[in-house]
Design an enzyme around this catalytic site. Sequence first.
Site, PDB file in Angstrom:
ATOM      1  N   LEU A   8       0.794  -1.177   0.064  1.00 25.97           N
ATOM      2  CA  LEU A   8      -0.154   0.067  -0.014  1.00 25.97           C
ATOM      3  C   LEU A   8       1.031   1.349  -0.011  1.00 25.97           C
ATOM      4  O   LEU A   8       1.710   1.334   0.758  1.00 25.97           O
ATOM      5  CB  LEU A   8      -1.080   0.045   1.352  1.00 25.97           C
ATOM      6  N   ARG A  15       2.536  15.104   5.872  1.00 25.66           N
ATOM      7  CA  ARG A  15       3.550  15.716   6.784  1.00 25.66           C
ATOM      8  C   ARG A  15       5.048  15.506   6.001  1.00 25.66           C
ATOM      9  O   ARG A  15       5.817  16.093   7.152  1.00 25.66           O
ATOM     10  CB  ARG A  15       3.405  14.938   7.989  1.00 25.66           C
ATOM     11  N   GLY A  78      -9.385   4.483   2.916  1.00 22.17           N
ATOM     12  CA  GLY A  78      -8.914   3.501   3.616  1.00 22.17           C
ATOM     13  C   GLY A  78      -8.123   2.237   3.151  1.00 22.17           C
ATOM     14  O   GLY A  78      -8.018   2.032   2.034  1.00 22.17           O
ATOM     15  N   GLU A 152      -9.606   0.463  15.780  1.00 20.02           N
ATOM     16  CA  GLU A 152      -8.667   1.539  15.529  1.00 20.02           C
ATOM     17  C   GLU A 152      -8.948   2.417  16.677  1.00 20.02           C
ATOM     18  O   GLU A 152      -9.975   2.547  17.349  1.00 20.02           O
ATOM     19  CB  GLU A 152      -9.305   2.425  14.307  1.00 20.02           C
ATOM     20  N   TYR A 364      46.661  16.661 -13.228  1.00 15.99           N
ATOM     21  CA  TYR A 364      45.460  15.971 -13.637  1.00 15.99           C
ATOM     22  C   TYR A 364      45.919  15.000 -14.874  1.00 15.99           C
ATOM     23  O   TYR A 364      46.686  15.323 -15.976  1.00 15.99           O
ATOM     24  CB  TYR A 364      44.547  17.067 -14.609  1.00 15.99           C
TER      25      TYR A 364
HETATM   26  C1  UD1 Z   1      -3.435   1.481   9.924  1.00 15.77           C
HETATM   27  C2  UD1 Z   1      -4.285   0.586  10.527  1.00 15.77           C
HETATM   28  C3  UD1 Z   1      -3.847   0.480  12.064  1.00 15.77           C
HETATM   29  C4  UD1 Z   1      -2.557   0.291  12.279  1.00 15.77           C
HETATM   30  C5  UD1 Z   1      -1.535   1.203  11.692  1.00 15.77           C
HETATM   31  C6  UD1 Z   1      -0.094   0.960  11.460  1.00 15.77           C
HETATM   32  C7  UD1 Z   1      -6.398   0.431   9.149  1.00 15.77           C
HETATM   33  C8  UD1 Z   1      -7.793   0.715   9.122  1.00 15.77           C
HETATM   34  N1  UD1 Z   1      -5.721   0.759  10.299  1.00 15.77           N
HETATM   35  O1  UD1 Z   1      -3.712   2.709  10.434  1.00 15.77           O
HETATM   36  O2  UD1 Z   1      -4.505  -0.546  12.795  1.00 15.77           O
HETATM   37  O3  UD1 Z   1      -2.031   0.226  13.538  1.00 15.77           O
HETATM   38  O4  UD1 Z   1      -1.941   1.458  10.044  1.00 15.77           O
HETATM   39  O5  UD1 Z   1       0.375   2.075  11.104  1.00 15.77           O
HETATM   40  O6  UD1 Z   1      -5.922  -0.446   8.443  1.00 15.77           O
HETATM   41  N2  UD1 Z   1      -2.991   3.729   2.577  1.00 15.77           N
HETATM   42  C9  UD1 Z   1      -3.404   3.552   1.091  1.00 15.77           C
HETATM   43  N3  UD1 Z   1      -4.797   4.001   0.831  1.00 15.77           N
HETATM   44  C10 UD1 Z   1      -5.508   4.448   1.802  1.00 15.77           C
HETATM   45  C11 UD1 Z   1      -5.170   4.460   2.908  1.00 15.77           C
HETATM   46  C12 UD1 Z   1      -3.853   4.039   3.323  1.00 15.77           C
HETATM   47  O7  UD1 Z   1      -2.932   3.354   0.167  1.00 15.77           O
HETATM   48  O8  UD1 Z   1      -6.923   4.649   1.421  1.00 15.77           O
HETATM   49  C13 UD1 Z   1      -1.677   3.285   2.921  1.00 15.77           C
HETATM   50  C14 UD1 Z   1      -1.043   4.457   3.177  1.00 15.77           C
HETATM   51  O9  UD1 Z   1      -0.086   4.954   2.457  1.00 15.77           O
HETATM   52  C15 UD1 Z   1       0.256   3.642   4.395  1.00 15.77           C
HETATM   53  C16 UD1 Z   1      -0.929   2.655   4.761  1.00 15.77           C
HETATM   54  O10 UD1 Z   1      -1.754   2.350   3.888  1.00 15.77           O
HETATM   55  O11 UD1 Z   1       1.173   3.077   3.610  1.00 15.77           O
HETATM   56  C17 UD1 Z   1      -1.476   2.847   5.939  1.00 15.77           C
HETATM   57  O12 UD1 Z   1      -2.274   4.215   6.134  1.00 15.77           O
HETATM   58  P1  UD1 Z   1      -2.126   5.117   7.461  1.00 15.77           P
HETATM   59  O13 UD1 Z   1      -3.281   5.836   6.774  1.00 15.77           O
HETATM   60  O14 UD1 Z   1      -0.946   5.419   7.814  1.00 15.77           O
HETATM   61  O15 UD1 Z   1      -2.788   3.991   8.552  1.00 15.77           O
HETATM   62  P2  UD1 Z   1      -4.027   4.090   9.492  1.00 15.77           P
HETATM   63  O16 UD1 Z   1      -5.191   3.870   8.752  1.00 15.77           O
HETATM   64  O17 UD1 Z   1      -3.851   5.352  10.198  1.00 15.77           O
END
Ligand code: UD1
Length: 454
Positions: A8, A15, A78, A152, A364
Amino acid sequence: MKSFPIILAAGQGTRMNSKVPKVLHMIGGKPMLQHVIDACSALDTNKIAIVFGHGGEQVQQTIQDDRIKWVLQAEQKGTGHAVAQAIDIIEDDDQVVIAYGDVPLIKPETLKALVNKLADADLCVLTTYLDNPFGYGRIVRNSDGQITKIVEEKDASDEIRLIKEGNTGFIAARGKDLKRWLKELNPENAQGEYYLTDCIGLAVEEGGNVQAVVCDHPLEVQGVNNRIQQAELERAYQLEKVNELMLAGATIADPSRVDIRGNVSVGQDVNIDINAIFNGDVTLGDNVSIQANCVITNATIGAGTLIKPNSVIESATIKEDCEVGPFARIRPDAVLNDKAKVGNFVEIKKSTIGEGSKVSHLSYIGDTTMGADVNIGAGTITCNYDGANKFETIIGDGVFVGSSTQLVAPVSVQKNTTIGAGSTITKDTPEGELTLSRAKQVTIKGWVRPTKNK
Ligand code: UD1
Ligand code: CA
């Protein structure tokens, strides 16, 4: 069964405050996403999916790999939604491994452990215990210690927030099951997102067996959201690399002041002083010593060679018992044979320096083939370029070139030639003779220095 890693990488990475997509930011000179791909490559796999969103073009240009299936997630709804974008390319008997592109230090062994556990489970979650689990999904277990769901942070009760076991986000499941669960996800939660983590609850409701692999190294599963976290992981990564060198026989003056952006291999009793930067593939033979502030890129350095401070070496081969620097620049396609010496403010490009030959000061040497036991005086320049083309200089064994000489290529200086200081050599020189080109010295008797006009 083959593994199918799905990485993902669609998150925006706001940030980071950057025009570069987050997953292309570097750790150890390599994009974070590439670290994750490399770790996934250790699995038995022939395809890897990357779910991308922001900066997709840049990511695809940077990461070139035929095994990669690029999956667009146009809107970030998500982690469950992200994985669902890949549903059409998931085969029923794939062992799917979900990884994050911004978690660069994940180890191949950890991913393997996660997949191996699928042998006696329907779903495996990589978890870790955290002193401060704020922001993480919490692993909820029943009184038997069985995982029942992940909640979560934003959906959690105060009681659940006390749980220290956090979800790293890495999971493994069979394709058939995952596809079924993905279709059941809904966004009815505090963030209005499709949570991948809801698959855990769905699996349990079906009577499935959910197991955890606990990761004991929080940094291995730490994500990067800003440049402070990136720097923290960079140091952790560097320390691990440097530890390998120390165990292999190198003395490192200060493990926090060495940077390895590639692969360094060392022989025994290598010494590396502070502020060395290694890029690409670097091999250091036994007893090599790298003094302070050297930048060494794609180079092989033979046993017993001493690289003095502030030298820059790139795409070169330096053989045994040589001395280089201080302040030397050894450029691509330079070869220094055994016992060669290249001193301060000397630049060597696409040239061979013969065994025992010395270029000690301010010179050189480019496009040159030099024999053995040559002595090049201070300030010698091979004039290899006429503004349009490059030409070669040949210097035979035993040649002595006096200081401040220009060798205008193409030119061949035959062996054992001596060249008088201050010469401009435009024609080949005969073997064993003294050759010089120098205006006769004259003295103007009674000449008077000018004085300033009043
Ligand atoms: C997620 C997990 C959480 C975990 C945490 C660890 C879920 C709902 N939650 O949190 O349980 O403790 O990671 O860091 O899965 N991403 C996408 N598309 C999206 C959303 C996210 O590609 O629509 C990717 C982000 O780029 C990242 C990863 O998924 O690499 C996690 O996304 P992030 O938003 O950091 O995690 P949380 O949802 O906060
Ligand atoms: Ca997060």
